[in-house]
Write a protein that holds these residues in place. Structure first.
Motif, short mmCIF file in Angstrom:
data_model
loop_
_atom_site.label_atom_id
_atom_site.label_comp_id
_atom_site.label_asym_id
_atom_site.label_seq_id
_atom_site.Cartn_x
_atom_site.Cartn_y
_atom_site.Cartn_z
N LEU A 240 0.83 -1.21 0.00
CA LEU A 240 0.00 0.00 0.00
C LEU A 240 0.86 1.26 0.00
CD1 LEU A 240 -2.87 -1.06 2.45
CD2 LEU A 240 -2.89 -1.02 -0.06
N ALA A 241 2.01 1.20 0.66
CA ALA A 241 2.94 2.33 0.60
C ALA A 241 3.45 2.54 -0.82
CB ALA A 241 4.10 2.10 1.56
N GLU A 242 3.71 1.45 -1.54
CA GLU A 242 4.13 1.54 -2.94
C GLU A 242 3.02 2.14 -3.79
OE1 GLU A 242 7.12 0.82 -4.25
OE2 GLU A 242 7.93 0.28 -2.27
N VAL A 243 1.77 1.76 -3.50
CA VAL A 243 0.64 2.33 -4.24
C VAL A 243 0.62 3.84 -4.08
CG1 VAL A 243 -1.89 2.47 -4.37
CG2 VAL A 243 -0.77 0.24 -4.04
N GLU A 244 0.78 4.32 -2.87
CA GLU A 244 0.76 5.76 -2.63
C GLU A 244 1.85 6.47 -3.43
OE1 GLU A 244 0.40 8.79 1.16
OE2 GLU A 244 1.44 6.88 1.43
N GLY A 245 3.01 5.83 -3.53
CA GLY A 245 4.08 6.42 -4.31
C GLY A 245 3.76 6.52 -5.78
N HIS A 246 2.95 5.59 -6.30
CA HIS A 246 2.61 5.59 -7.73
C HIS A 246 1.46 6.54 -8.06
CE1 HIS A 246 5.35 2.45 -8.79
NE2 HIS A 246 4.76 1.54 -8.03
N LEU A 247 0.71 6.98 -7.05
CA LEU A 247 -0.47 7.81 -7.33
C LEU A 247 -0.09 9.16 -7.92
CD1 LEU A 247 -2.89 7.13 -4.34
CD2 LEU A 247 -2.79 6.06 -6.58
N ASP A 249 1.56 9.55 -10.41
CA ASP A 249 1.69 9.38 -11.85
C ASP A 249 0.34 9.46 -12.57
OD1 ASP A 249 4.37 9.04 -11.47
OD2 ASP A 249 4.30 6.86 -11.47
N GLY A 250 -0.62 10.10 -11.97
CA GLY A 250 -1.90 10.31 -12.64
C GLY A 250 -2.92 9.23 -12.41
N ARG A 251 -2.70 8.38 -11.41
CA ARG A 251 -3.66 7.31 -11.14
C ARG A 251 -4.42 7.58 -9.84
NH1 ARG A 251 0.53 4.70 -13.82
NH2 ARG A 251 -0.14 3.31 -15.49
N SER A 252 -4.83 8.82 -9.66
CA SER A 252 -5.53 9.20 -8.43
C SER A 252 -6.87 8.50 -8.29
CB SER A 252 -5.72 10.71 -8.37
OG SER A 252 -6.45 11.17 -9.52
N ILE A 253 -7.36 7.86 -9.36
CA ILE A 253 -8.60 7.09 -9.28
C ILE A 253 -8.48 5.98 -8.24
CG2 ILE A 253 -7.91 5.47 -11.10
CD1 ILE A 253 -11.45 6.84 -10.49
N LEU A 254 -7.25 5.60 -7.93
CA LEU A 254 -7.02 4.53 -6.97
C LEU A 254 -6.91 5.04 -5.53
CD1 LEU A 254 -4.41 2.40 -8.95
CD2 LEU A 254 -6.88 2.05 -8.77
N LEU A 255 -7.05 6.34 -5.34
CA LEU A 255 -6.92 6.89 -4.00
C LEU A 255 -7.99 6.34 -3.06
CD1 LEU A 255 -5.38 8.81 -2.18
CD2 LEU A 255 -6.90 10.66 -2.92
N GLU A 256 -9.21 6.22 -3.55
CA GLU A 256 -10.29 5.73 -2.70
C GLU A 256 -10.08 4.27 -2.29
OE1 GLU A 256 -15.18 5.22 -2.71
OE2 GLU A 256 -14.19 6.54 -4.16
N PRO A 257 -9.80 3.35 -3.24
CA PRO A 257 -9.53 1.98 -2.79
C PRO A 257 -8.30 1.86 -1.90
CG PRO A 257 -9.15 2.21 -5.16
CD PRO A 257 -9.86 3.43 -4.70
N LEU A 258 -7.32 2.73 -2.10
CA LEU A 258 -6.15 2.72 -1.22
C LEU A 258 -6.57 3.04 0.21
CD1 LEU A 258 -3.12 2.78 -0.53
CD2 LEU A 258 -3.08 5.16 -1.31
N GLN A 259 -7.36 4.08 0.35
CA GLN A 259 -7.80 4.47 1.69
C GLN A 259 -8.67 3.39 2.32
OE1 GLN A 259 -6.63 6.98 3.31
NE2 GLN A 259 -7.83 6.56 5.14
N GLU A 260 -9.54 2.78 1.52
CA GLU A 260 -10.41 1.72 2.04
C GLU A 260 -9.60 0.53 2.53
OE1 GLU A 260 -13.00 0.84 -1.19
OE2 GLU A 260 -14.33 2.55 -0.83
N GLN A 261 -8.59 0.16 1.75
CA GLN A 261 -7.78 -0.98 2.15
C GLN A 261 -6.97 -0.67 3.40
OE1 GLN A 261 -5.64 -3.35 -0.65
NE2 GLN A 261 -7.05 -2.96 -2.34
N ARG A 262 -6.46 0.54 3.49
CA ARG A 262 -5.70 0.90 4.69
C ARG A 262 -6.58 0.86 5.94
NH1 ARG A 262 -1.73 5.79 2.61
NH2 ARG A 262 0.15 4.50 2.45
N GLN A 308 -1.94 -2.52 -10.17
CA GLN A 308 -2.76 -1.56 -10.92
C GLN A 308 -2.14 -0.17 -10.89
OE1 GLN A 308 -7.07 -1.76 -10.09
NE2 GLN A 308 -6.67 -3.68 -9.02
N SER A 309 -1.57 0.20 -9.76
CA SER A 309 -1.03 1.56 -9.64
C SER A 309 0.27 1.73 -10.41
CB SER A 309 -0.81 1.90 -8.16
OG SER A 309 0.22 1.11 -7.61
N SER A 310 1.05 0.66 -10.54
CA SER A 310 2.33 0.77 -11.24
C SER A 310 2.18 0.54 -12.73
CB SER A 310 3.34 -0.22 -10.66
OG SER A 310 2.84 -1.53 -10.72
#
Length: 356
Positions: A240-247, A249-262, A308-310
């Motif tokens: 999940l930390a790696e996901v945050e680093g990739h966001l 790069d224009g993949r902010s659509i994944l911000l919500e699932p990131l927060q939900e999973q955390r 998905q984020s990378s």
């Protein structure tokens, strides 16, 4: 939480430890030098204090860098926990200092026994009485932390003459103990994971951990599984930390699932810690099984979100080697004993008995 020197060593060696190119002898040495093996153990016994839940957090921190190292950590710390629960104070005094210093490797050896406790399989080591102990025969098919320079393994033993099974510690230098070559795993190759054969192994009563496995195993199961959960926790947090680093790069659509999973991960970890503190898992093992399943699923979901984020970079060797390792690590979490299939089967059995 971790010694910076240990974090640097783990990050530098994670790929080699996974692939088997790293020195497996060094893993336990590095963990011991950083003091992580002492967490959750009373200072009176050589520990640094705290609760077993603190050891879970420390193991999770190691797992966020290397699951292979965390797997070794789990084996060592679980064996130490057996000594802490054993009424055999003399054996604890004999073995604990070397285990805490990382000079002696401790192997849990009780995965088969935990499955036996749930009625999944029979015990694989049998004993015949002798004048001063027992003679053992059998095989443990998959045991980690069997360091070549010396180990002691815990095993649940079936009496050939009948009666309650018991739990022994068995030293690697006992005549008749034969360690196999390392198992050829898909990853975690530098974890000293192998099989052990016992052929007419003489063990004295001074190596007895507990005379009744049916009492001892439920008592140590919360720590056995709780520490095991640390592997999934650390892997999920890192992904999940790696996901945050990739966001970025224009993949902010994944911000919500990131927060939900955390949030879901944090809630499950809190439930684990609370259960370890209040002792509920001693009488409600099903609650711990459900947490173990949930954390394994969290790790798998987190690694999937990392992919998905990378994007396509995950398939480029230059960029994706860390992700590929975490993908393999996430495949191991569901099958480490007791596997998710075995846990779900046990939960179904408990449900049937409750409604019968």
């Amino acid at each position: 939480m971790l010694n910076p020197a240990l974090m640097q060593w783990l990050e530098h060696n994670a790929q080699a430890l996974d692939a088997g190119d790293g020195d497996p002898q060094q893993v336990l040495t590095q963990l011991a030098q950083a003091g992580v093996l002492r967490v959750g153990i009373s200072p009176a016994l050589g520990g640094s204090g705290g609760h077993v839940s603190d050891a879970v957090e420390t193991l999770a921190a190691v797992a966020s860098h290397s699951l292979a190292a965390a797997f070794v950590f789990w084996g060592q710390r679980a064996f130490i926990e057996y000594l802490l629960h054993s009424p055999n104070a003399a054996l604890r005094e004999k073995l604990l200092p070397a285990l805490l210093r990382g000079e002696l490797a401790g192997a849990t050896g009780l995965s088969n026994a935990m499955k036996y406790l749930s009625g999944i399989e029979a015990l694989q080591v049998r004993a015949a009485h002798t004048a001063d102990g027992w003679t053992l025969n059998g095989r443990l098919h998959w045991v980690t932390n069997l360091r070549q320079s010396g180990f002691v393994v815990a095993a649940a033993i079936e009496h050939e003459e009948g009666g309650s099974p018991f739990v022994l510690a068995i030293a690697d230098d006992a005549a008749g103990v034969q360690r196999s070559a390392d198992l050829q795993l898909m990853g975690l190759q530098s974890s000293n994971t192998a099989a052990i054969d016992f052929a007419q192994v003489a063990v004295g009563r001074e190596w007895l951990l507990h005379e009744d496995a049916r009492k001892f195993l439920p008592a140590v199961r919360p720590a056995f599984l709780g520490l095991q959960c640390g592997m999934a926790i650390g892997l999920a947090r890192r992904a999940l930390a790696e996901v945050e680093g990739h966001l970025q790069d224009g993949r902010s659509i994944l911000l919500e699932p990131l927060q939900e999973q955390r949030e879901q991960l944090a809630q499950t970890v809190d439930a684990l810690k609370q259960g370890l503190h209040d002792g509920r898992f001693l009488t409600q093992p099903g609650a711990l099984f459900q947490i173990r399943i949930a954390l394994a699923e969290s790790a798998a979901n987190a690694v999937q979100l990392e992919l998905q984020s990378s994007g396509g970079k995950a398939y480029l060797t230059e960029h994706g080697s860390g992700f590929a390792r975490r993908w393999r690590e996430s495949a191991f979490v569901p099958i480490v004993t007791p596997s998710l299939v075995q846990l779900r089967a046990e939960l179904q059995r408990q449900k049937r008995e409750a409604t019968a």
